[in-house]
Design a protein around this motif. Sequence first.
Motif, mmCIF file in Angstrom:
data_model
loop_
_atom_site.group_PDB
_atom_site.id
_atom_site.type_symbol
_atom_site.label_atom_id
_atom_site.label_comp_id
_atom_site.label_asym_id
_atom_site.label_seq_id
_atom_site.Cartn_x
_atom_site.Cartn_y
_atom_site.Cartn_z
ATOM 1 N N ASP A 245 -33.308 13.187 10.136
ATOM 2 C CA ASP A 245 -33.585 13.020 11.365
ATOM 3 C C ASP A 245 -32.347 13.215 12.196
ATOM 4 N N VAL A 246 -31.166 14.167 12.142
ATOM 5 C CA VAL A 246 -30.095 14.156 12.532
ATOM 6 C C VAL A 246 -29.891 15.475 13.250
ATOM 7 N N ILE A 247 -29.265 15.607 14.182
ATOM 8 C CA ILE A 247 -28.766 16.709 14.844
ATOM 9 C C ILE A 247 -27.137 16.917 14.919
ATOM 10 N N TYR A 248 -26.881 18.080 14.369
ATOM 11 C CA TYR A 248 -25.480 18.138 14.204
ATOM 12 C C TYR A 248 -24.731 19.399 15.271
ATOM 13 N N LEU A 249 -23.897 18.854 15.979
ATOM 14 C CA LEU A 249 -23.152 19.753 17.039
ATOM 15 C C LEU A 249 -21.824 19.956 16.748
ATOM 16 N N GLY A 250 -21.380 21.084 17.137
ATOM 17 C CA GLY A 250 -19.715 21.132 16.843
ATOM 18 C C GLY A 250 -19.193 22.131 17.838
ATOM 19 N N THR A 251 -17.760 22.325 17.899
ATOM 20 C CA THR A 251 -17.165 23.014 18.855
ATOM 21 C C THR A 251 -16.794 24.524 18.034
ATOM 22 N N SER A 252 -17.409 25.402 18.592
ATOM 23 C CA SER A 252 -17.148 26.736 18.193
ATOM 24 C C SER A 252 -15.776 27.208 18.162
ATOM 25 N N VAL A 253 -15.367 27.811 17.145
ATOM 26 C CA VAL A 253 -13.948 28.237 16.818
ATOM 27 C C VAL A 253 -14.042 29.931 16.499
ATOM 28 N N TYR A 254 -14.797 30.108 15.833
ATOM 29 C CA TYR A 254 -15.110 31.499 15.515
ATOM 30 C C TYR A 254 -16.561 32.111 15.346
ATOM 31 N N ASP A 255 -16.827 33.032 16.101
ATOM 32 C CA ASP A 255 -18.283 33.623 15.935
ATOM 33 C C ASP A 255 -18.290 35.152 15.580
ATOM 34 N N GLY A 256 -18.431 35.649 14.425
ATOM 35 C CA GLY A 256 -18.250 37.069 14.023
ATOM 36 C C GLY A 256 -18.504 37.368 12.738
ATOM 37 N N VAL A 257 -17.891 38.142 12.035
ATOM 38 C CA VAL A 257 -18.040 38.896 10.429
ATOM 39 C C VAL A 257 -16.940 38.718 9.814
ATOM 40 N N LEU A 258 -17.149 37.865 8.759
ATOM 41 C CA LEU A 258 -16.043 37.895 7.449
ATOM 42 C C LEU A 258 -16.409 38.639 6.252
ATOM 43 N N LYS A 259 -15.573 39.385 5.702
ATOM 44 C CA LYS A 259 -15.615 40.197 4.454
ATOM 45 C C LYS A 259 -15.773 39.372 3.320
ATOM 46 N N GLU A 260 -16.305 39.565 2.382
ATOM 47 C CA GLU A 260 -16.373 38.987 0.967
ATOM 48 C C GLU A 260 -14.903 38.490 0.568
ATOM 49 N N GLY A 261 -14.408 37.310 0.261
ATOM 50 C CA GLY A 261 -13.185 36.922 -0.098
ATOM 51 C C GLY A 261 -12.004 36.816 1.152
ATOM 52 N N GLU A 262 -12.780 36.905 2.371
ATOM 53 C CA GLU A 262 -11.773 36.495 3.409
ATOM 54 C C GLU A 262 -12.048 35.115 3.931
ATOM 55 N N THR A 263 -11.118 34.567 4.723
ATOM 56 C CA THR A 263 -10.921 33.232 5.147
ATOM 57 C C THR A 263 -10.666 33.097 6.546
ATOM 58 N N TYR A 264 -10.878 32.051 7.133
ATOM 59 C CA TYR A 264 -10.863 31.938 8.491
ATOM 60 C C TYR A 264 -10.136 30.372 8.759
ATOM 61 N N ASP A 265 -8.862 30.214 9.307
ATOM 62 C CA ASP A 265 -8.181 29.109 9.380
ATOM 63 C C ASP A 265 -8.856 28.181 10.470
ATOM 64 N N VAL A 266 -9.304 27.063 10.276
ATOM 65 C CA VAL A 266 -10.065 26.421 11.553
ATOM 66 C C VAL A 266 -9.051 25.378 12.047
ATOM 67 N N GLY A 267 -7.896 25.231 11.264
ATOM 68 C CA GLY A 267 -6.709 24.327 11.858
ATOM 69 C C GLY A 267 -6.794 22.923 11.056
ATOM 70 N N ASN A 268 -5.789 22.271 11.073
ATOM 71 C CA ASN A 268 -5.448 21.046 10.573
ATOM 72 C C ASN A 268 -5.653 21.294 9.143
ATOM 73 N N GLY A 269 -5.153 22.452 8.506
ATOM 74 C CA GLY A 269 -5.370 22.452 7.047
ATOM 75 C C GLY A 269 -6.443 23.069 6.467
ATOM 76 N N TYR A 270 -7.769 23.111 7.514
ATOM 77 C CA TYR A 270 -8.850 23.508 6.991
ATOM 78 C C TYR A 270 -9.372 25.027 6.932
#
Length: 551
Positions: A245-270
């Motif tokens: 019984d939980v709804i999770y919301l977040g601030t979008s930083v990326y919406d797209g396609v990543l290839k296998e092995g690729e990473t996306y830098d979210v910020g703050n080391g993540y």
Amino acid sequence: MAMSLKKIGAIAVGGAMVATALASGVAAEVTVIGDVSKDLFVKDGQPNCYVVVGADAPSTMDVVSAADIAAKIGSLCYKEGTVEDGSADIKIHAVANSDDWDILKNEIPNGNYTVFVAASDSDYSDSFDNAGADNYGLDANALDLNTNNVSKTVSLGDVATMLKVEDIDPSDWYNSDGDAGEIVAVAVKNDSDSLTIDKKAAIYMTLAYTDGGETFADHVALKPGMRIPFLGQEQAVVKIDADDDVIYLGTSVYDGVLKEGETYDVGNGYEVKVKSVLKSTNQGEYKVTIDILKDGKVVAEKSDTVTSTQSMKVIYGDKVGVVVHGAWMDVGENYGYAELLICKDVKELELGKKYVGDWKVYAITNDTNDKIELKSSIDSDTPVFGIALRYDGDKLDDLDSGDELDILDYVTFKFDDKDKTDKLYVYFSMDKSVDATLDIGQKVSALNADVTLKGIKADAVTPVALTAPIAKLDTEVSLDTADKNLVLVGGPVANKLTKALVDAGKLTLDNDSPATIAVLPGEANGHDVVVVAGGDREKTREAALELIKMI
């Protein structure tokens, strides 16, 4: 006296020291010969000279002066440039009021309620007029009132700075042409000629509608990846968890396609990494593995099946949320791709629990009569059309001009006579600031304003690490073979290179000479020489401290 350059070099490379005598109040009389400029000592962020002290200098004071000069030069070793990437903290401030309504002129029958509604779009608030209250249940279901005691529902129009999201499915994951808006409602009761707001009689809602929809009957069920407004900011639905019984919301930083092995830098080391995409034996089914990394180390990993109708959700605390909506492989099936949404600043809205202060969280569903119903518990088959926060605080009695109800520190419901006799207006008011941190190229929608950080214009200074000592002994360098400018500390008695220049008639120094800084162009194999000396060690020290001030 032989001196170990190991000690001097350690001081020089540190670059952070300043001369201890810089704060001295003694004003030295120093003779300066030639032009002293920074370029003599530093060029392109790197040392452009050696500081040379006599290996057999009779005074340790010369060694200290050489170390201080070297340290000063080290502190000047940096590169200047312009900022090309980074992030910025922004603040959006907005002020707006809804229409007002004279509550004395339009008297509420004793024991009855009037429900006041405002929204980010007047179409939404207008849908909850008298007909709307009867048909869509705002009064009885959402505000927990006895519908027989509701005399009317009044639309106060819109609060222009409340947020409306025009496209809740920007990636067309669900082919949904919906929008979503914020709605606030407060029920005021005439309780024996005393105006009252009861517990549960105030609500904030964020609802999704079909495009152009004007009533609750036009609602759209929320799904992971959809965008909705929430307390002034656009948020993405990361997960609707019916088990907890939980709804999770977040601030979008990326919406797209990543290839296998690729990473996306979210910020703050993540970072978010698409570790693998594997094709299943079932047609159109893929097994996707997502890693979440912190400072290069995997802190969470999840593998799940992704199909055209089944997305994958990964949540790591309040830091990162991921929705994988689609997956496929290249024609040769050598590597895979994942279509995904990545969010930061994940909010956990636990149904039936207080979110802020006296406001509890509910899922907005519909009952058997297609009216608004608030749920503190849902199952996987329950469609959720929005999120509600309902007041669960104390009853507010004897309300009059100047009284107000703060709705989640976002919108305020006010009573105001506006200095007019026999008038008491009610209206919704907003005076709100929203803070956000944006990377270059990112956009935030807040308080009905879209703000994009297009770039950062600023000068930058980057320290340069020194890879070799600045200081040398006079036995390690010569005037004939020098490959940099030389700064000679000490007179002809203390420094062999200074003596060579004096003997050659390039400079006059003796025991009676004052503190002297002399620039001799081209005297070191074509490079310049700066002599820092005097008639005795005290005069040499005075010259060294003056040079430090000059550069």
